[in-house]
Design a protein around this motif. Structure first.
Motif, PDB file in Angstrom:
ATOM      1  N   GLN A 218      49.789  -5.999  84.058  1.00 60.96           N
ATOM      2  CA  GLN A 218      48.887  -6.353  85.155  1.00 60.96           C
ATOM      3  C   GLN A 218      47.997  -5.173  85.531  1.00 60.96           C
ATOM      4  O   GLN A 218      46.805  -5.353  85.832  1.00 60.96           O
ATOM      5  CB  GLN A 218      49.689  -6.823  86.368  1.00 60.96           C
ATOM      6  CG  GLN A 218      48.842  -7.222  87.580  1.00 60.96           C
ATOM      7  CD  GLN A 218      47.953  -8.430  87.333  1.00 60.96           C
ATOM      8  OE1 GLN A 218      48.151  -9.169  86.374  1.00 60.96           O
ATOM      9  NE2 GLN A 218      46.976  -8.634  88.192  1.00 60.96           N
ATOM     10  N   MET A 222      43.880  -5.089  85.527  1.00 63.79           N
ATOM     11  CA  MET A 222      43.105  -4.778  86.725  1.00 63.79           C
ATOM     12  C   MET A 222      42.185  -3.583  86.519  1.00 63.79           C
ATOM     13  O   MET A 222      41.056  -3.559  87.031  1.00 63.79           O
ATOM     14  CB  MET A 222      44.042  -4.542  87.906  1.00 63.79           C
ATOM     15  CG  MET A 222      44.793  -5.803  88.324  1.00 63.79           C
ATOM     16  SD  MET A 222      46.073  -5.504  89.574  1.00 63.79           S
ATOM     17  CE  MET A 222      45.073  -5.372  91.058  1.00 63.79           C
ATOM     18  N   GLU A 225      39.143  -4.633  84.480  1.00 59.22           N
ATOM     19  CA  GLU A 225      38.227  -5.466  85.261  1.00 59.22           C
ATOM     20  C   GLU A 225      37.558  -4.704  86.407  1.00 59.22           C
ATOM     21  O   GLU A 225      36.375  -4.934  86.693  1.00 59.22           O
ATOM     22  CB  GLU A 225      38.989  -6.662  85.853  1.00 59.22           C
ATOM     23  CG  GLU A 225      39.465  -7.660  84.823  1.00 59.22           C
ATOM     24  CD  GLU A 225      40.360  -8.748  85.421  1.00 59.22           C
ATOM     25  OE1 GLU A 225      40.663  -9.721  84.709  1.00 59.22           O
ATOM     26  OE2 GLU A 225      40.764  -8.612  86.602  1.00 59.22           O
ATOM     27  N   SER A 226      38.288  -3.802  87.046  1.00 63.71           N
ATOM     28  CA  SER A 226      37.807  -3.240  88.312  1.00 63.71           C
ATOM     29  C   SER A 226      37.312  -1.807  88.266  1.00 63.71           C
ATOM     30  O   SER A 226      36.489  -1.418  89.101  1.00 63.71           O
ATOM     31  CB  SER A 226      38.917  -3.342  89.374  1.00 63.71           C
ATOM     32  OG  SER A 226      39.271  -4.685  89.588  1.00 63.71           O
ATOM     33  N   ALA A 238      36.348  -4.753  97.234  1.00 64.74           N
ATOM     34  CA  ALA A 238      37.264  -5.537  96.396  1.00 64.74           C
ATOM     35  C   ALA A 238      37.711  -4.733  95.179  1.00 64.74           C
ATOM     36  O   ALA A 238      38.897  -4.742  94.814  1.00 64.74           O
ATOM     37  CB  ALA A 238      36.591  -6.836  95.955  1.00 64.74           C
ATOM     38  N   GLU A 241      40.055  -1.907  96.343  1.00 71.24           N
ATOM     39  CA  GLU A 241      41.374  -2.430  96.678  1.00 71.24           C
ATOM     40  C   GLU A 241      42.160  -2.753  95.408  1.00 71.24           C
ATOM     41  O   GLU A 241      43.352  -2.445  95.303  1.00 71.24           O
ATOM     42  CB  GLU A 241      41.234  -3.671  97.557  1.00 71.24           C
ATOM     43  CG  GLU A 241      42.533  -4.122  98.180  1.00 71.24           C
ATOM     44  CD  GLU A 241      42.328  -5.091  99.338  1.00 71.24           C
ATOM     45  OE1 GLU A 241      43.324  -5.673  99.779  1.00 71.24           O
ATOM     46  OE2 GLU A 241      41.178  -5.253  99.801  1.00 71.24           O
ATOM     47  N   ALA A 242      41.475  -3.350  94.424  1.00 71.52           N
ATOM     48  CA  ALA A 242      42.137  -3.693  93.161  1.00 71.52           C
ATOM     49  C   ALA A 242      42.609  -2.447  92.426  1.00 71.52           C
ATOM     50  O   ALA A 242      43.725  -2.417  91.884  1.00 71.52           O
ATOM     51  CB  ALA A 242      41.188  -4.500  92.274  1.00 71.52           C
ATOM     52  N   GLU A 245      45.672  -0.970  94.139  1.00 70.62           N
ATOM     53  CA  GLU A 245      46.864  -1.750  93.830  1.00 70.62           C
ATOM     54  C   GLU A 245      47.282  -1.564  92.374  1.00 70.62           C
ATOM     55  O   GLU A 245      48.483  -1.484  92.069  1.00 70.62           O
ATOM     56  CB  GLU A 245      46.617  -3.223  94.160  1.00 70.62           C
ATOM     57  CG  GLU A 245      46.488  -3.469  95.655  1.00 70.62           C
ATOM     58  CD  GLU A 245      46.044  -4.874  96.012  1.00 70.62           C
ATOM     59  OE1 GLU A 245      46.016  -5.743  95.105  1.00 70.62           O
ATOM     60  OE2 GLU A 245      45.727  -5.122  97.196  1.00 70.62           O
ATOM     61  N   ALA A 246      46.314  -1.461  91.479  1.00 68.56           N
ATOM     62  CA  ALA A 246      46.622  -1.228  90.059  1.00 68.56           C
ATOM     63  C   ALA A 246      47.340   0.099  89.874  1.00 68.56           C
ATOM     64  O   ALA A 246      48.275   0.216  89.073  1.00 68.56           O
ATOM     65  CB  ALA A 246      45.335  -1.252  89.229  1.00 68.56           C
TER      66      ALA A 246
END
Length: 384
Positions: A218, A222, A225-226, A238, A241-242, A245-246
């Motif tokens: 995961q 992330m 993508e982020s 966004a 934040e991603a 969390e990643a």
């Protein structure tokens, strides 16, 4: 399989405004550990003091933690804690501040110990006899807020020592995306690739399990993508934040599965040349993946799940978009003098091979393999 364990912080607060949770703590005194001036510049240090004050907690600030925290720095910080007597240690800032605070905590609780007493895995005595620990990261990278790891530099020996102890996993992690929004673009890139290295190495680790793989996969997804969005659009909440969390997810994976040669080598080349840890990881990662593919099918596994054609190409592509060089000789962050590189290569290779992270790398790499990988990453040679 022998008995395993899986450890993460007891509580993780995340999302916008999560820093406010400091005002709900119970305690009397807190030592706030931070690095340079960024947390002060952007008001987060003042906010931390005010939130603790709201909770009825008196605080002191231990600042000035350098990018590669030294033994001297952690000893000095521990003495400040001994003088003040905190029941909370609050580390806020980049990974260096969090790493330093963990070892300050150790010496605060056990002032009789020397640095040499804690560098061997399993040698850390029990903590929490005097204080509990809160980690608040300002970068989305090291995941020190989640992990049992700390990296401290012995400046006399020019060696970074990864210190591993389950008791160093923080009691509380606060992941407020407002903090990493202040990062400059090059730090976003370097710390973001540190997240990728954590996830990829945890996935391929010989100690990886069904508990750690989902977090690693995961996190890779992330970051792919982020990270490019966070780099190109620094104020994109966004994406920030991603990535925050990643970073934590990758930290959950690697603190339980450990790492591999990317980190072993980054620790040692960082100790010799002073290159930023995340940048070293980013440069080394494609070379080590190429080497490890001979011994592990976990990269194929990740590519299948994520729909990727080639993980290495995806990483190379992100590096290029963010201005990260593909070799150390092309790196301009520090002086990678070729004569010095040749001079320290044998010592650096041996030290990297002896690094604890090497133990969980796929295959059984030799000192010669490590030397070959350093040369490949320095000159851009093909991996044998």
């Amino acid at each position: 399989m022998s008995t395993m364990s899986f450890s993460i912080p007891r509580t993780i607060y995340y999302g916008e405004g999560s820093l406010e949770k400091l005002s709900t703590l119970k305690g009397k005194r807190a030592a706030i550990v931070t690095g340079g001036s960024s947390m002060k510049k952007f008001g987060f240090l003042e906010q931390t003091v005010a939130l603790l004050q709201k909770a009825g907690i008196e605080s002191i600030i231990i600042d000035g933690v350098e990018p590669n925290p030294s033994v001297e720095t952690v000893k000095k910080g521990a003495q400040s804690m001994l003088d003040f007597g905190p029941d909370w240690i609050v580390a806020i800032g980049g990974g260096s501040a969090l790493d330093a605070a963990k070892v300050m905590w150790c010496f605060y609780e056990h002032p009789e110990l020397s640095f040499e007493d804690i560098i061997t895995p399993g040698s850390m005595p029990a903590l929490r006899t005097k204080a509990k620990f809160i980690a608040i990261p300002s970068t989305s990278g090291t995941a020190s807020e989640i992990t049992a790891f700390s990296v401290i530099t012995d400046t006399a020996k020019h060696i970074k020592y990864p210190i591993v102890a389950a008791d160093m996993v923080p009691d509380i992690a606060i992941l407020d995306p407002a903090l990493p929004m202040t990062m400059p673009k090059h730090i976003t890139a370097n710390t973001g690739m540190d997240v990728m290295a954590h996830a990829v190495e945890a996935l391929a680790s010989t100690a990886a399990t069904a508990f750690t793989d989902p977090y690693a996969i995961q996190a890779i997804k992330m970051v792919l993508e982020s990270l490019p969005v966070a780099y190109a659009e620094p104020k994109n909440m966004a994406a920030r934040e991603a990535m925050h969390e990643a970073s934590a997810l990758a930290g959950m994976a690697f603190t339980n599965a450990s790492l591999g040669l990317v980190h072993s080598m980054a620790h040692k080349i960082g100790g010799e040349f002073g290159v930023t840890h995340g940048l070293a990881n980013a440069i080394l990662l494609p070379y080590v993946i190429a080497y490890n593919r001979k011994f592990s099918d976990k990269y194929d596994y990740a590519e299948k799940i994520l729909g990727l054609g080639d993980l290495c190409k995806a990483i190379d592509g992100m590096n290029k978009k963010m201005g990260i060089p593909s070799t150390f000789k092309d790196c301009t962050e520090v002086d990678f003098n070729e004569a010095k590189f040749k001079e320290v290569l044998d010592r650096m290779s041996k030290n990297a091979w002896e690094d604890p992270c090497t133990l969980t790398n796929p295959g059984k790499p030799t000192i010669a393999d490590v030397k070959m990988l350093f040369e490949a990453a320095y000159y851009g040679k093909a991996v044998k």
